[in-house]
Design a protein around this motif. Structure first.
Motif, PDB file in Angstrom:
ATOM      1  N   ASN A   1      12.180 -23.150  -7.146  1.00  0.00           N
ATOM      2  CA  ASN A   1      13.492 -22.517  -7.025  1.00  0.00           C
ATOM      3  C   ASN A   1      13.930 -22.507  -5.571  1.00  0.00           C
ATOM      4  N   PRO A   2      15.241 -22.520  -5.310  1.00  0.00           N
ATOM      5  CA  PRO A   2      15.725 -22.600  -3.921  1.00  0.00           C
ATOM      6  C   PRO A   2      15.400 -21.354  -3.116  1.00  0.00           C
ATOM      7  N   MET A   3      15.247 -21.538  -1.816  1.00  0.00           N
ATOM      8  CA  MET A   3      14.858 -20.453  -0.934  1.00  0.00           C
ATOM      9  C   MET A   3      15.786 -19.251  -1.058  1.00  0.00           C
ATOM     10  N   LYS A   4      17.084 -19.481  -1.179  1.00  0.00           N
ATOM     11  CA  LYS A   4      18.017 -18.362  -1.287  1.00  0.00           C
ATOM     12  C   LYS A   4      17.715 -17.508  -2.510  1.00  0.00           C
ATOM     13  N   ASP A   5      17.352 -18.156  -3.613  1.00  0.00           N
ATOM     14  CA  ASP A   5      17.015 -17.403  -4.820  1.00  0.00           C
ATOM     15  C   ASP A   5      15.691 -16.659  -4.653  1.00  0.00           C
ATOM     16  N   VAL A   6      14.757 -17.263  -3.931  1.00  0.00           N
ATOM     17  CA  VAL A   6      13.472 -16.596  -3.686  1.00  0.00           C
ATOM     18  C   VAL A   6      13.709 -15.333  -2.857  1.00  0.00           C
ATOM     19  N   TYR A   7      14.554 -15.438  -1.842  1.00  0.00           N
ATOM     20  CA  TYR A   7      14.913 -14.259  -1.051  1.00  0.00           C
ATOM     21  C   TYR A   7      15.574 -13.203  -1.926  1.00  0.00           C
ATOM     22  N   GLU A   8      16.504 -13.632  -2.757  1.00  0.00           N
ATOM     23  CA  GLU A   8      17.190 -12.681  -3.633  1.00  0.00           C
ATOM     24  C   GLU A   8      16.200 -12.002  -4.577  1.00  0.00           C
ATOM     25  N   PHE A   9      15.241 -12.756  -5.083  1.00  0.00           N
ATOM     26  CA  PHE A   9      14.225 -12.191  -5.968  1.00  0.00           C
ATOM     27  C   PHE A   9      13.403 -11.141  -5.225  1.00  0.00           C
ATOM     28  N   ALA A  10      12.991 -11.473  -4.003  1.00  0.00           N
ATOM     29  CA  ALA A  10      12.217 -10.528  -3.192  1.00  0.00           C
ATOM     30  C   ALA A  10      13.019  -9.258  -2.917  1.00  0.00           C
ATOM     31  N   ILE A  11      14.294  -9.430  -2.603  1.00  0.00           N
ATOM     32  CA  ILE A  11      15.148  -8.279  -2.314  1.00  0.00           C
ATOM     33  C   ILE A  11      15.272  -7.381  -3.541  1.00  0.00           C
ATOM     34  N   ARG A  12      15.458  -7.964  -4.716  1.00  0.00           N
ATOM     35  CA  ARG A  12      15.591  -7.161  -5.934  1.00  0.00           C
ATOM     36  C   ARG A  12      14.311  -6.388  -6.224  1.00  0.00           C
ATOM     37  N   ASP A  13      13.170  -7.032  -6.015  1.00  0.00           N
ATOM     38  CA  ASP A  13      11.898  -6.327  -6.195  1.00  0.00           C
ATOM     39  C   ASP A  13      11.785  -5.143  -5.256  1.00  0.00           C
ATOM     40  N   LEU A  14      12.128  -5.348  -3.995  1.00  0.00           N
ATOM     41  CA  LEU A  14      11.984  -4.299  -2.999  1.00  0.00           C
ATOM     42  C   LEU A  14      13.026  -3.196  -3.186  1.00  0.00           C
ATOM     43  N   GLU A  15      14.214  -3.563  -3.658  1.00  0.00           N
ATOM     44  CA  GLU A  15      15.213  -2.537  -3.945  1.00  0.00           C
ATOM     45  C   GLU A  15      14.763  -1.662  -5.121  1.00  0.00           C
ATOM     46  N   TYR A  16      14.150  -2.274  -6.123  1.00  0.00           N
ATOM     47  CA  TYR A  16      13.585  -1.490  -7.227  1.00  0.00           C
ATOM     48  C   TYR A  16      12.520  -0.542  -6.688  1.00  0.00           C
ATOM     49  N   ALA A  17      11.664  -1.073  -5.811  1.00  0.00           N
ATOM     50  CA  ALA A  17      10.604  -0.245  -5.230  1.00  0.00           C
ATOM     51  C   ALA A  17      11.187   0.918  -4.443  1.00  0.00           C
ATOM     52  N   ALA A  18      12.255   0.665  -3.688  1.00  0.00           N
ATOM     53  CA  ALA A  18      12.871   1.724  -2.893  1.00  0.00           C
ATOM     54  C   ALA A  18      13.450   2.829  -3.778  1.00  0.00           C
ATOM     55  N   LYS A  19      13.899   2.468  -4.939  1.00  0.00           N
ATOM     56  CA  LYS A  19      14.481   3.467  -5.845  1.00  0.00           C
ATOM     57  C   LYS A  19      13.412   4.288  -6.558  1.00  0.00           C
ATOM     58  N   PHE A  20      12.304   3.651  -6.950  1.00  0.00           N
ATOM     59  CA  PHE A  20      11.376   4.324  -7.855  1.00  0.00           C
ATOM     60  C   PHE A  20      10.044   4.741  -7.231  1.00  0.00           C
ATOM     61  N   LEU A  21       9.717   4.264  -6.041  1.00  0.00           N
ATOM     62  CA  LEU A  21       8.506   4.765  -5.390  1.00  0.00           C
ATOM     63  C   LEU A  21       8.723   6.219  -4.967  1.00  0.00           C
ATOM     64  N   PRO A  22       7.654   6.992  -4.827  1.00  0.00           N
ATOM     65  CA  PRO A  22       7.804   8.416  -4.496  1.00  0.00           C
ATOM     66  C   PRO A  22       8.135   8.652  -3.032  1.00  0.00           C
ATOM     67  N   GLU A  23       8.619   9.841  -2.740  1.00  0.00           N
ATOM     68  CA  GLU A  23       8.925  10.235  -1.364  1.00  0.00           C
ATOM     69  C   GLU A  23       7.669  10.264  -0.496  1.00  0.00           C
ATOM     70  N   SER A  24       6.565  10.725  -1.054  1.00  0.00           N
ATOM     71  CA  SER A  24       5.294  10.779  -0.319  1.00  0.00           C
ATOM     72  C   SER A  24       4.221  10.070  -1.129  1.00  0.00           C
ATOM     73  N   ALA A  25       3.169   9.653  -0.440  1.00  0.00           N
ATOM     74  CA  ALA A  25       2.197   8.749  -1.049  1.00  0.00           C
ATOM     75  C   ALA A  25       1.324   9.406  -2.105  1.00  0.00           C
ATOM     76  N   GLY A  26       0.982  10.653  -1.949  1.00  0.00           N
ATOM     77  CA  GLY A  26       0.053  11.273  -2.882  1.00  0.00           C
ATOM     78  C   GLY A  26      -1.380  10.951  -2.506  1.00  0.00           C
ATOM     79  N   GLN A  27      -1.747   9.697  -2.573  1.00  0.00           N
ATOM     80  CA  GLN A  27      -3.056   9.233  -2.123  1.00  0.00           C
ATOM     81  C   GLN A  27      -2.903   8.530  -0.787  1.00  0.00           C
ATOM     82  N   SER A  28      -3.822   8.784   0.114  1.00  0.00           N
ATOM     83  CA  SER A  28      -3.756   8.184   1.440  1.00  0.00           C
ATOM     84  C   SER A  28      -3.729   6.664   1.344  1.00  0.00           C
TER      85      SER A  28
END
Length: 543
Positions: free
Chosen positions: A174-201
């Motif tokens: 797949n083209p690099m631009k799509d790979v970047y977009e895929f990475a961004i979508r993954d990280l945006e999901y993570a930013a929304k659903f990961l917790p405020e604090s880690a819980g475990q070190s």
């Protein structure tokens, strides 16, 4: 302490299978391993499944490629007798270069293990809120791996299910631009659903994801059809600023007061660490940090025979970067007369005594088992930084600079000056690109970052970066004299230069060759990329 012990035990639990490459897989679900049917029943199962995403899957990336590419290819270091460094420094790597092949396999290991976790958790009957948190953890890992793949190889295969690749391993990239977009979508999901604090070190938080997004947005801002456009996309520069600002204003992370303390085992998972690979003390091969063995100057440091760093040295080019009072040099490179109280403690510390003609690596060198019981042969157990707050400050500053010649942005200056003050240097009143890239190079030196900084610049000012790399004169090993008291490097006029044959410096150096084994197994890698079909909506209202 209890949280760390729990996490270390989780880190040792096996995953359903281990990928060795993108398309070479022998067993999908061996009978002696966990499967979706008998696992993913509880949150504890989710913790166990995501634990190895912090070490085992990254091992072959961390072992040699992390610094061989990130710092060797950037000419921060040279190692003329180490085949895991000089092919990158000399720009002569091929699809058969060992660390390159291993890194490709390791990054796809991250991708496919993350996919396995995402699929397993998605099919669980556990509460959706709990599921989203651990899916976010796996998507952070997958998104980060795809950022590396896009930065290094450009067009690569996007995969969300290992079983599909096993059924049909001959697929289009797949083209690099799509790979970047895929990475961004993954990280945006993570930013929304990961917790405020880690819980475990050592676990990720939503601010880990925002920090990584600040890096990826910044990289993607320069991507266009014209690598010499001279400017970056302002929308993505703004996103990079917002993501970094989220981290900075959250107060979730803070700088360590002493730069040298960042690289002490006892300070693993410190307040500055936002994402670090978690190596298991006294752990088996595959969950251990081997880097000290490749960096240590001699056995008097490690206390055993695993000390092969005599010829792994700072380049003349990088030593010129250090200002005379910069405390970061001593924590990064070991020079004659430097003293380290944390090494050889039983004898009152360690003073470097070799020659003023070279400096070897200090970052990652922590001493022997006598200095710390968490050290074993070829396992320092020191975390590997993948993202820390210092970088996020620099990401913000670069995004704030954007397409301008200079910036006096208050938050940019505050962040950069915090780093400079910690390093014993005077603050800046304005920032240029030269100021920021200098700080990036010395602050993050030997943390596997500088080559990616050059690639990011080459997305929109390619010829400038080509000229810069040509000016590094990689074909010459310059004999030097170094004064550790003043961080002053000079050419030794009594000795001759050592010439080296290097590859051609042109636009081709910004993409690595695909591993030869992958081209044989999947000839479509040689063909033009095919656009990726996104089926999931982007996260909305993230900021």
């Amino acid at each position: 302490m209890k949280a760390k012990k729990i996490f270390y035990s989780i880190l040792m639990i096996a995953m359903p299978f281990v990928w060795t490459s993108c398309s070479d897989l022998l067993d999908i679900e061996p009978d002696d391993r966990i499967t979706n049917e008998n696992f993913y029943k509880t949150e504890s199962d989710f913790q166990a499944a995501t634990g190895p995403l912090y070490n085992r899957v990254w091992f072959d990336f961390n072992d040699k490629f992390y610094y061989g590419l990130g710092d060797g290819r950037a000419a921060n270091m040279y190692a003329p007798f180490s085949d895991y460094v000089y092919p990158f420094t000399d720009l002569t790597e091929t699809g058969l270069t060992g660390p390159l092949v291993s890194a490709w396999g390791s990054l796809y290991n991250v991708v496919q293990q993350s996919n396995n976790v995402i699929i397993g958790i998605s099919g669980s009957t556990v509460d959706e809120t709990v599921k989203s948190r651990y899916i976010a953890e796996a998507r952070f890992m997958r998104g980060t791996a795809y950022w590396y793949l896009a930065s290094l190889w450009g067009d690569v295969i996007i995969s969300t299910d290992a079983k599909e690749l096993v059924k049909n391993p001959i697929v289009n990239k797949n083209p690099m631009k799509d790979v970047y977009e895929f990475a961004i979508r993954d990280l945006e999901y993570a930013a929304k659903f990961l917790p405020e604090s880690a819980g475990q070190s050592g676990r990720l938080t939503k601010y880990s994801a925002f920090g990584m997004l600040s890096r990826v947005y910044l990289s993607f801002s320069g991507v266009s059809d014209n690598p010499n456009s001279g400017s970056r996309n302002q929308d993505y520069l703004n996103l990079a600023k917002k993501a970094a600002e989220k981290v900075i204003n959250s107060g979730a992370y803070s700088l360590m007061p002493n730069y040298a303390d960042l690289f002490m085992i006892e300070n693993n998972n410190n307040p500055e660490s936002m994402f670090a690979l978690q190596w298991v003390p006294n752990g088996d091969f595959g969950v251990n940090n081997t880097q000290q063995a490749y960096f240590a100057l001699g056995s008097d440091i490690t206390g055993d025979d695993a000390a092969w760093g005599y010829w792994t040295r700072a380049s003349y080019d990088v030593l010129k970067e250090y200002e005379s009072k910069d405390l970061r040099r001593r924590s990064t490179w070991m020079g004659d007369d430097d003293f380290y109280p944390e090494i050889n403690k039983s004898n009152g510390g360690y003073t470097v005594d070799h020659s003023k003609e070279f400096l070897t690596v200090k970052k990652g060198v922590v001493g022997s088992t006598k200095d710390n019981p968490k050290i074993t042969r070829m396992n320092s157990s020191l975390n590997t930084y993948m993202l820390r707050l210092g970088e996020v400050y620099l990401n913000y500053a670069e995004a704030a600079l954007g397409n301008n010649a200079s910036t006096a942005d208050a938050l940019a200056l505050e962040g950069v000056n915090k780093l400079r003050t910690r390093a014993g240097l005077d603050p800046k009143t304005t920032l240029t690109y030269a100021d920021i890239i200098h700080e990036r190079r010395v602050e993050l030196c030997m943390e596997g970052q500088y080559w990616y900084d050059l690639v990011r610049r080459a997305y929109y000012k390619q010829q400038e970066v080509i000229n810069y790399i040509t000016g590094q004169d990689r074909g010459t090993i310059v004999p030097i004299l170094y004064d550790t008291a003043t961080n002053t490097v000079s050419v030794d006029p009594s000795k001759s230069n050592s010439p080296r044959a290097i590859g051609v410096v042109d636009a081709t150096i910004f993409l690595l060759p695909y591993p030869e084994s992958e081209l044989v197994q999947n000839p479509l890698l040689r063909e033009n990329p095919v656009p990726y079909q996104f089926t999931e909506e982007k996260i909305k209202d993230l900021f």
